[in-house]
Design an enzyme around this catalytic site. Structure first.
Site, PDB file in Angstrom:
ATOM      1  N   LYS A 157       0.845  -1.190   0.000  1.00 10.18           N
ATOM      2  CA  LYS A 157       0.000   0.000   0.000  1.00 10.18           C
ATOM      3  C   LYS A 157       0.880   1.239   0.000  1.00 10.18           C
ATOM      4  O   LYS A 157       2.055   1.186   0.354  1.00 10.18           O
ATOM      5  CB  LYS A 157      -0.904   0.008   1.250  1.00 10.18           C
ATOM      6  CG  LYS A 157      -1.845  -1.182   1.346  1.00 10.18           C
ATOM      7  CD  LYS A 157      -2.631  -1.163   2.648  1.00 10.18           C
ATOM      8  CE  LYS A 157      -3.517  -2.388   2.778  1.00 10.18           C
ATOM      9  NZ  LYS A 157      -4.255  -2.418   4.067  1.00 10.18           N
ATOM     10  N   HIS A 158       0.295   2.343  -0.386  1.00 14.34           N
ATOM     11  CA  HIS A 158       1.048   3.596  -0.419  1.00 14.34           C
ATOM     12  C   HIS A 158       1.393   4.043   0.998  1.00 14.34           C
ATOM     13  O   HIS A 158       0.609   3.868   1.936  1.00 14.34           O
ATOM     14  CB  HIS A 158       0.244   4.694  -1.116  1.00 14.34           C
ATOM     15  CG  HIS A 158       0.101   4.480  -2.598  1.00 14.34           C
ATOM     16  ND1 HIS A 158       1.148   4.635  -3.477  1.00 14.34           N
ATOM     17  CD2 HIS A 158      -0.972   4.131  -3.356  1.00 14.34           C
ATOM     18  CE1 HIS A 158       0.734   4.387  -4.709  1.00 14.34           C
ATOM     19  NE2 HIS A 158      -0.547   4.076  -4.649  1.00 14.34           N
ATOM     20  N   GLU A 159       2.574   4.620   1.137  1.00 13.40           N
ATOM     21  CA  GLU A 159       2.986   5.184   2.418  1.00 13.40           C
ATOM     22  C   GLU A 159       2.017   6.297   2.816  1.00 13.40           C
ATOM     23  O   GLU A 159       1.559   7.082   1.977  1.00 13.40           O
ATOM     24  CB  GLU A 159       4.404   5.746   2.306  1.00 13.40           C
ATOM     25  CG  GLU A 159       4.954   6.310   3.590  1.00 13.40           C
ATOM     26  CD  GLU A 159       5.246   5.248   4.635  1.00 13.40           C
ATOM     27  OE1 GLU A 159       5.157   5.566   5.827  1.00 13.40           O
ATOM     28  OE2 GLU A 159       5.549   4.109   4.254  1.00 13.40           O
TER      29      GLU A 159
END
Length: 585
Positions: free
Chosen positions: A219-221
């Site tokens: 997942k995106h930071e």
């Protein structure tokens, strides 16, 4: 649920009771978030007060227990809970005279190893790869080859096994997929490393967009920091688009196309990309049928289209059909010096980004704020998500025309809409594509000189890495400009460019120089990138790319579904490649 564990708190202390709060290790300078009130023990019944909560297992947590009256901190525990684990936190008094309190964490039921499905999937794909390699080696043995020829159509088999990888007819196209290049006076040869680079990024992007097995590291930071897989994918796509622009424009001009004709193609392609992003690939469909009231204006394809328009037009303005014949001082800089107006333009753009980011006054926010808002920065600026970048988007686009669920909302609990493909960040995506353009110029100016090409890729990678180290102070949060994918900060651009130059170097060496690797299977989606990207978005919820799961809280089932869907798009792109079907805009 996935990424959660059960925590039972047993309070053996008398009144007044306890408050339990927690803070995630991934949340920088965040406020503690209240989890539960734990009632006091019942001394007459000798029964402890209990409460149970679900705690996050993605990152280490800091638990804080304090008295519900007087707000006195009793204990603080840092622990990384395991998925589906069952834990108890026992709070009791060690000494009544000193009122010393102990907090003991006990594992009632151990967590599961949620990473085993990844290992199993890796072994399966390695097994398939080993079978394919073994089959290819067997086909080099004459008796085996002859036997296969007798069983199959010899002509078709020979073409399937031994033919050189072809290239689509793109003499007339200017797009993100580079057309065949004129490397010499002989027939044009397509750089397979560029398609492989693009395809590798695209395949991982498809897998991540489909869910990545619901693993947190796919997942995106939330905001600053660690470069997870998703953080690098879009930037690589932008980088290789810039590389392709240099090769495509140079090829078209050498083949006699006028600049006006090329400009019309650039304008048309940019328009179509932006239109597809707004109308077809628009995440606000989840809010219901699209209307002008909630139409998301920014987006991935929109940013690609606008970035392409600026960088391609800039290159068209200063490129020459006779690239590679420049004569003048400093021949080692022949891919830079003739294009000094382009560099001035890029430096002016970056100056604009820096001035707007750090000098633009934003209501109720500190000047130069780069934080996530919400509970970050100890909750001082809850409505300042993205600082100037978010403010400009809300001012010019309106909150309803932006992305409504930014990644900062999960960890930092920010409530303001923020678009990671917003207006201000587009400036730095142009810079990223321009650095990719530089990689393309290197391959043009030093054609048939792989050592020169690779040495310059290394130099550019080192330079970008040094700039990143200076900007970030080699720190996640404490640098001058932290690495941030949501903001597309300049440190993010230089860091991703560093990795892109090195990765392109490795693929170029393996595929085009040594020819140890054909680029398969990533080459095939790389040559049909627009079709694969739009297709995987449009058909994301259709069988066989998605189906009803028996256990929606299983990483194994999600990983199986996401890998199956991604593999199907690779197979589709291979079939289209064999049939010489390439969707170009």
């Amino acid at each position: 649920r996935m990424d959660q564990a059960l925590l039972l708190i047993r309070n053996e202390l008398p009144a007044p009771g306890l408050n339990l709060a927690a803070r995630s290790g991934s949340c920088h300078q965040c406020l503690y978030q209240f989890l539960a009130f734990v009632p006091p023990s019942n001394e007459s019944l000798r029964k402890p007060g209990t409460a149970s909560v679900m705690v996050d297992t993605q990152h280490p947590l800091t638990l804080l227990l304090n008295s519900s009256v007087g707000d006195r901190d009793l204990c603080k525990i840092q622990y990384h809970f395991g998925e589906f684990g069952n834990y108890s936190l026992v709070v009791k008094t060690l000494s009544t005279s000193t009122q010393t309190v102990s907090c003991d964490l006990i594992i009632n039921e151990g967590p599961i190893n949620s990473y085993l499905p990844i290992l199993f999937a890796f072994l399966v794909y390695m097994g398939i790869l080993a079978i394919l390699i073994a089959g290819r080696l067997l086909m080099k043995i004459d008796p085996v080859r002859n036997w296969v020829y007798k069983k199959l159509n010899p002509r078709a088999t020979d073409r399937m096994i031994n033919s050189e990888l072809g290239s689509p007819n793109t003499t007339d196209s200017v797009n993100c997929d580079p057309p065949p290049q004129s490397w010499s006076t002989g027939p044009r040869r397509r750089l397979r490393s560029l398609d492989t680079f693009r395809g590798l990024s695209l395949v991982i992007m498809v897998f991540v967009n489909y869910g990545g097995g619901k693993y947190w590291f796919f997942k995106h930071e939330s905001w600053n920091g660690k470069l997870h897989f998703p953080s690098a994918l879009f930037s690589r796509f932008v980088f290789i688009m810039g590389t392709s622009i240099a090769l495509a424009l140079g090829s078209m001009l050498r083949w006699g196309s006028s600049k006006w004709k090329v400009l019309r193609k650039i304008l048309w392609r940019s328009f179509v990309l932006i239109l597809l992003g707004i109308v077809v690939v628009n995440p606000n469909y989840c809010l219901g049928p699209l209307s002008w009231d909630n139409l998301r204006i920014p987006g991935v394809l929109q940013r690609l289209g606008f970035t392409y328009l600026v960088v391609a037009s800039l290159e068209l303005l200063f490129t020459r059909p006779d690239s590679g014949t420049w004569e003048g001082q400093f021949p080692a800089l022949q891919d830079i010096l003739p294009y000094w107006p382009q560099w001035i333009f890029i430096l002016v753009l970056e100056t604009i980004w820096l001035c707007l980011t750090f000098l633009l006054p934003v209501p109720d926010c500190p000047r130069g704020y780069l934080g996530p808002g919400g509970i970050g920065d100890f909750g001082k600026y809850p409505n300042c998500t993205g600082g100037a970048a978010g403010y400009i988007d809300r001012l010019l686009l309106g909150e309803k025309h932006m992305y409504q669920h930014p990644s900062s909302g999960v960890t930092y609990l920010s409530t303001m809409p923020y678009d990671p493909e917003g207006i201000l960040g587009t400036i730095n995506s142009i810079v990223m594509a321009f650095l990719g353009l530089q990689a393309g110029k290197i391959t043009l100016f030093y054609k048939d000189q792989p050592k020169q090409i690779m040495s310059r890729f290394i130099i550019w990678g080192i330079v970008m890495g040094i700039i990143s180290a200076i900007l970030t102070k080699c720190s996640k949060e404490e640098g001058f400009i932290p690495i941030n994918k949501n903001l597309w900060s300049i440190s993010y651009v230089t860091t991703m460019s560093c990795f892109a130059f090195i990765l392109l170097l490795l693929i170029y060496y393996l595929v085009d120089v040594k020819k140890w690797w054909s680029g398969a299977p990533f080459l095939y989606p790389g040559m049909n990138s627009i079709l694969v990207y739009i297709g995987h978005q449009v058909f994301a919820n259709y069988f066989p790319f998605k189906w009803k799961m028996q256990d929606s809280q299983s990483h194994a089932e999600h990983l199986t579904q996401n890998l199956t869907a991604t593999t199907l798009w690779v197979i589709i792109s291979y079939i289209l490649y064999r049939r010489k079907i390439f969707w170009k805009i």
